[in-house]
Design a protein around this motif. Structure first.
Motif, PDB file in Angstrom:
ATOM      1  N   ALA A 243      17.372  71.550  68.337  1.00  0.00           N
ATOM      2  CA  ALA A 243      16.381  70.473  68.221  1.00  0.00           C
ATOM      3  C   ALA A 243      15.157  70.919  67.428  1.00  0.00           C
ATOM      4  O   ALA A 243      14.606  70.171  66.629  1.00  0.00           O
ATOM      5  CB  ALA A 243      15.961  69.983  69.608  1.00  0.00           C
ATOM      6  N   GLY A 244      14.744  72.170  67.625  1.00  0.00           N
ATOM      7  CA  GLY A 244      13.591  72.677  66.902  1.00  0.00           C
ATOM      8  C   GLY A 244      13.827  72.691  65.402  1.00  0.00           C
ATOM      9  O   GLY A 244      12.949  72.316  64.614  1.00  0.00           O
ATOM     10  N   GLU A 245      15.021  73.103  64.992  1.00  0.00           N
ATOM     11  CA  GLU A 245      15.352  73.137  63.576  1.00  0.00           C
ATOM     12  C   GLU A 245      15.397  71.723  62.987  1.00  0.00           C
ATOM     13  O   GLU A 245      14.929  71.485  61.866  1.00  0.00           O
ATOM     14  CB  GLU A 245      16.699  73.832  63.368  1.00  0.00           C
ATOM     15  N   GLN A 246      15.977  70.781  63.775  1.00  0.00           N
ATOM     16  CA  GLN A 246      16.042  69.396  63.302  1.00  0.00           C
ATOM     17  C   GLN A 246      14.646  68.808  63.127  1.00  0.00           C
ATOM     18  O   GLN A 246      14.369  68.114  62.143  1.00  0.00           O
ATOM     19  CB  GLN A 246      16.845  68.539  64.288  1.00  0.00           C
ATOM     20  N   LEU A 247      13.784  69.095  64.087  1.00  0.00           N
ATOM     21  CA  LEU A 247      12.419  68.571  64.012  1.00  0.00           C
ATOM     22  C   LEU A 247      11.677  69.166  62.821  1.00  0.00           C
ATOM     23  O   LEU A 247      10.986  68.445  62.081  1.00  0.00           O
ATOM     24  CB  LEU A 247      11.671  68.884  65.309  1.00  0.00           C
ATOM     25  N   ALA A 248      11.834  70.470  62.623  1.00  0.00           N
ATOM     26  CA  ALA A 248      11.169  71.108  61.495  1.00  0.00           C
ATOM     27  C   ALA A 248      11.668  70.527  60.175  1.00  0.00           C
ATOM     28  O   ALA A 248      10.881  70.275  59.251  1.00  0.00           O
ATOM     29  CB  ALA A 248      11.406  72.613  61.533  1.00  0.00           C
ATOM     30  N   LYS A 249      12.967  70.287  60.064  1.00  0.00           N
ATOM     31  CA  LYS A 249      13.540  69.720  58.848  1.00  0.00           C
ATOM     32  C   LYS A 249      13.018  68.316  58.595  1.00  0.00           C
ATOM     33  O   LYS A 249      12.686  67.926  57.470  1.00  0.00           O
ATOM     34  CB  LYS A 249      15.070  69.694  58.937  1.00  0.00           C
ATOM     35  N   PHE A 250      12.900  67.534  59.695  1.00  0.00           N
ATOM     36  CA  PHE A 250      12.382  66.147  59.560  1.00  0.00           C
ATOM     37  C   PHE A 250      10.956  66.168  59.032  1.00  0.00           C
ATOM     38  O   PHE A 250      10.593  65.388  58.148  1.00  0.00           O
ATOM     39  CB  PHE A 250      12.442  65.446  60.916  1.00  0.00           C
ATOM     40  N   LEU A 251      10.134  67.067  59.568  1.00  0.00           N
ATOM     41  CA  LEU A 251       8.742  67.152  59.135  1.00  0.00           C
ATOM     42  C   LEU A 251       8.631  67.577  57.681  1.00  0.00           C
ATOM     43  O   LEU A 251       7.825  67.034  56.914  1.00  0.00           O
ATOM     44  CB  LEU A 251       7.975  68.143  60.019  1.00  0.00           C
ATOM     45  N   VAL A 252       9.469  68.535  57.270  1.00  0.00           N
ATOM     46  CA  VAL A 252       9.428  69.004  55.893  1.00  0.00           C
ATOM     47  C   VAL A 252       9.933  67.919  54.938  1.00  0.00           C
ATOM     48  O   VAL A 252       9.330  67.644  53.890  1.00  0.00           O
ATOM     49  CB  VAL A 252      10.276  70.283  55.722  1.00  0.00           C
ATOM     50  N   ASP A 253      11.057  67.247  55.314  1.00  0.00           N
ATOM     51  CA  ASP A 253      11.632  66.215  54.439  1.00  0.00           C
ATOM     52  C   ASP A 253      10.660  65.068  54.225  1.00  0.00           C
ATOM     53  O   ASP A 253      10.673  64.414  53.174  1.00  0.00           O
ATOM     54  CB  ASP A 253      12.937  65.681  55.040  1.00  0.00           C
ATOM     55  N   ASN A 254       9.840  64.773  55.250  1.00  0.00           N
ATOM     56  CA  ASN A 254       8.897  63.652  55.146  1.00  0.00           C
ATOM     57  C   ASN A 254       7.488  64.116  54.777  1.00  0.00           C
ATOM     58  O   ASN A 254       6.530  63.348  54.891  1.00  0.00           O
ATOM     59  CB  ASN A 254       8.865  62.879  56.479  1.00  0.00           C
ATOM     60  N   ARG A 255       7.403  65.375  54.362  1.00  0.00           N
ATOM     61  CA  ARG A 255       6.127  65.938  53.908  1.00  0.00           C
ATOM     62  C   ARG A 255       5.033  65.807  54.961  1.00  0.00           C
ATOM     63  O   ARG A 255       3.881  65.478  54.670  1.00  0.00           O
ATOM     64  CB  ARG A 255       5.679  65.294  52.615  1.00  0.00           C
ATOM     65  N   LEU A 256       5.422  66.043  56.192  1.00  0.00           N
ATOM     66  CA  LEU A 256       4.480  65.975  57.315  1.00  0.00           C
ATOM     67  C   LEU A 256       4.066  67.357  57.783  1.00  0.00           C
ATOM     68  O   LEU A 256       3.262  67.479  58.706  1.00  0.00           O
ATOM     69  CB  LEU A 256       5.100  65.191  58.482  1.00  0.00           C
ATOM     70  N   ALA A 257       4.655  68.365  57.209  1.00  0.00           N
ATOM     71  CA  ALA A 257       4.351  69.744  57.622  1.00  0.00           C
ATOM     72  C   ALA A 257       3.743  70.511  56.439  1.00  0.00           C
ATOM     73  O   ALA A 257       3.934  70.149  55.294  1.00  0.00           O
ATOM     74  CB  ALA A 257       5.613  70.436  58.090  1.00  0.00           C
TER      75      ALA A 257
END
Length: 257
Positions: A243-257
């Motif tokens: 779940a942590g990896e999925q969340l990190a990927k979502f944030l990066v893909d949406n330029r939120l991180a």
């Protein structure tokens, strides 16, 4: 001291608000009221008037003829007189034209202090008080949470990042207030009856010598209007150990991180 309060009629704040997709104008076919922030501005003016002798309070509005009953609420609350600018050429006026019309009316009325809300609940531009002050070439104090007048100076408190700032200016001046100001009073029956006899003037653009022709002034131009897209369901992440990896990927893909 003469205080002029800018008031605006807006669609009922408790109702649904819609824009005409062909005109881009707010739908005003339903119930209409005085914007609450304008009522707070009038309350501030009345409070200041109670602390100083020989204070005259005028309400000024730019609206259609049907708004007269709404503007009269300002008289019922305690203003001494009202001025309403009415002209068919003002339908759909943007903030630039609105500021020019209000400034012209203020020159004709005369003022020591102009009090407005920081932004209306329909357009929410938040720039008209500053634009009016610029056109009148007078100091401006915007977004005040408190307001006081002492002699020939107006002062107040403004919220800033991490604290507050005390600001002041010499009169004549334009100020705008926030919703942190006290709640407006309700008109009494005596005030409502007295409002019917108070001076109420209606002015046209010709009387103010303002040209609303879009070709003569660089007003803003509406290019498109569209309905807000329906809200879609969010992304669900099921924890299968990553779940942590999925969340990190979502944030990066949406330029939120």
């Amino acid at each position: 001291m003469k205080i002029v309060v800018l008031v605006k009629e807006v669609p009922d704040t408790y109702g649904d608000r819609k824009l005409g997709l062909e005109t881009g104008l707010a739908d005003r076919s339903g119930d209409r009221v005085v914007d609450e922030i304008c009522e707070r501005a009038l309350e501030a003016a009345i409070t200041l008037g109670g602390k100083a002798d020989d204070t005259e309070i005028v309400v000024l509005s730019m609206a259609g003829e049907a708004a007269q009953a709404t503007v009269r609420k300002g008289l019922a609350m305690g203003a001494a007189s009202a001025v309403q600018v009415v002209d068919e050429q003002l339908v759909g006026a943007d903030v630039s034209l609105t500021a020019q019309v209000l400034a012209a009316a203020l020159r004709r009325i005369g003022f020591d202090l102009v009090i407005a809300g920081n932004q209306s609940t329909d357009g929410s531009g938040g720039v008209v008080p500053a634009m009016v002050a610029e056109l009148l070439d007078v100091p401006q104090l915007t977004a005040l949470n408190t307001i006081e007048v002492d002699g020939d100076r107006v002062s107040g408190e403004r919220a800033i990042d991490g604290g507050t700032a005390q600001v002041s200016a010499s009169l004549p001046a334009v100020v705008s207030i926030t919703e942190r100001m006290p709640d407006p009073r309700l008109p009494s029956f005596k005030g409502i009856m007295a409002a019917k006899k108070k001076p109420f003037e209606t002015w046209s653009l010709a009387e103010l010598d303002v040209d609303a022709d879009a070709a003569a002034q660089p007003w803003s131009i509406m290019t498109a209007v569209a309905e807000r897209p329906p809200r879609t369901a969010g992304v669900k992440i099921t924890d299968s150990g990553d779940a942590g990896e999925q969340l990190a990927k979502f944030l990066v893909d949406n330029r939120l991180a």
